[in-house]
Design a protein around this motif. Structure first.
Motif, PDB file in Angstrom:
ATOM      1  N   MET A  53       0.826  -1.179   0.000  1.00 35.24           N
ATOM      2  CA  MET A  53       0.000   0.000   0.000  1.00 35.24           C
ATOM      3  C   MET A  53       0.871   1.243   0.000  1.00 35.24           C
ATOM      4  N   GLY A  54       0.411   2.308  -0.664  1.00 37.63           N
ATOM      5  CA  GLY A  54       1.177   3.544  -0.760  1.00 37.63           C
ATOM      6  C   GLY A  54       1.129   4.354   0.518  1.00 37.63           C
ATOM      7  N   GLU A  55       1.980   5.332   0.560  1.00 39.22           N
ATOM      8  CA  GLU A  55       2.055   6.224   1.710  1.00 39.22           C
ATOM      9  C   GLU A  55       0.844   7.159   1.713  1.00 39.22           C
ATOM     10  N   ALA A  56       0.270   7.383   2.871  1.00 42.35           N
ATOM     11  CA  ALA A  56      -0.877   8.279   2.994  1.00 42.35           C
ATOM     12  C   ALA A  56      -0.447   9.711   2.688  1.00 42.35           C
ATOM     13  N   PRO A  57      -1.289  10.465   1.975  1.00 41.06           N
ATOM     14  CA  PRO A  57      -0.931  11.847   1.666  1.00 41.06           C
ATOM     15  C   PRO A  57      -0.896  12.698   2.924  1.00 41.06           C
ATOM     16  N   SER A  58      -0.086  13.714   2.883  1.00 43.33           N
ATOM     17  CA  SER A  58      -0.015  14.643   4.007  1.00 43.33           C
ATOM     18  C   SER A  58      -0.732  15.936   3.612  1.00 43.33           C
ATOM     19  N   TRP A  59      -0.890  16.819   4.556  1.00 40.55           N
ATOM     20  CA  TRP A  59      -1.568  18.091   4.332  1.00 40.55           C
ATOM     21  C   TRP A  59      -0.601  19.226   4.631  1.00 40.55           C
ATOM     22  N   ARG A  89      -5.809  24.585   3.113  1.00 39.37           N
ATOM     23  CA  ARG A  89      -5.268  23.279   3.484  1.00 39.37           C
ATOM     24  C   ARG A  89      -5.217  22.425   2.220  1.00 39.37           C
ATOM     25  N   ILE A  90      -4.025  22.015   1.814  1.00 41.95           N
ATOM     26  CA  ILE A  90      -3.805  21.320   0.544  1.00 41.95           C
ATOM     27  C   ILE A  90      -3.275  19.919   0.808  1.00 41.95           C
ATOM     28  N   LYS A  91      -3.879  18.940   0.129  1.00 43.54           N
ATOM     29  CA  LYS A  91      -3.379  17.575   0.207  1.00 43.54           C
ATOM     30  C   LYS A  91      -2.143  17.482  -0.678  1.00 43.54           C
TER      31      LYS A  91
END
Length: 84
Positions: free
Chosen positions: A1-7, A14-16
């Protein structure tokens, strides 16, 4: 599974991240939209949402090439992307 996006907070939004939009385009989108929505209170832009969306879309089409889609609302999520 890929890495979860950060903000990240960028230009007051607030940008993903990572975001595939160029920084100058993203900055203009955030600043213009924020400026335009600040002219109305929430109830007002809910009544005039279509006109506000069209105005924002027209600005983006002229500034950054056509084919933008603009949605305004609350209590919904979205994923936005673009391509050249």
């Amino acid at each position: 599974m890929g890495e979860a996006p950060s903000w990240r907070n960028m230009w007051g939004a607030r940008i993903k991240t990572p975001c595939d939009m160029e920084d100058d385009v993203l900055e203009d989108v955030i600043k213009y939209t924020t400026q335009r929505l600040a002219q109305f209170d929430t109830e007002e832009w809910e009544k005039n949402g279509l006109a506000v969306c069209e105005e924002i879309r027209d600005h983006l089409d002229k500034a950054w090439d056509p084919a933008w889609v603009v949605c305004i609302g609350r209590n919904f999520g979205s994923y936005v992307t673009h391509q050249y």
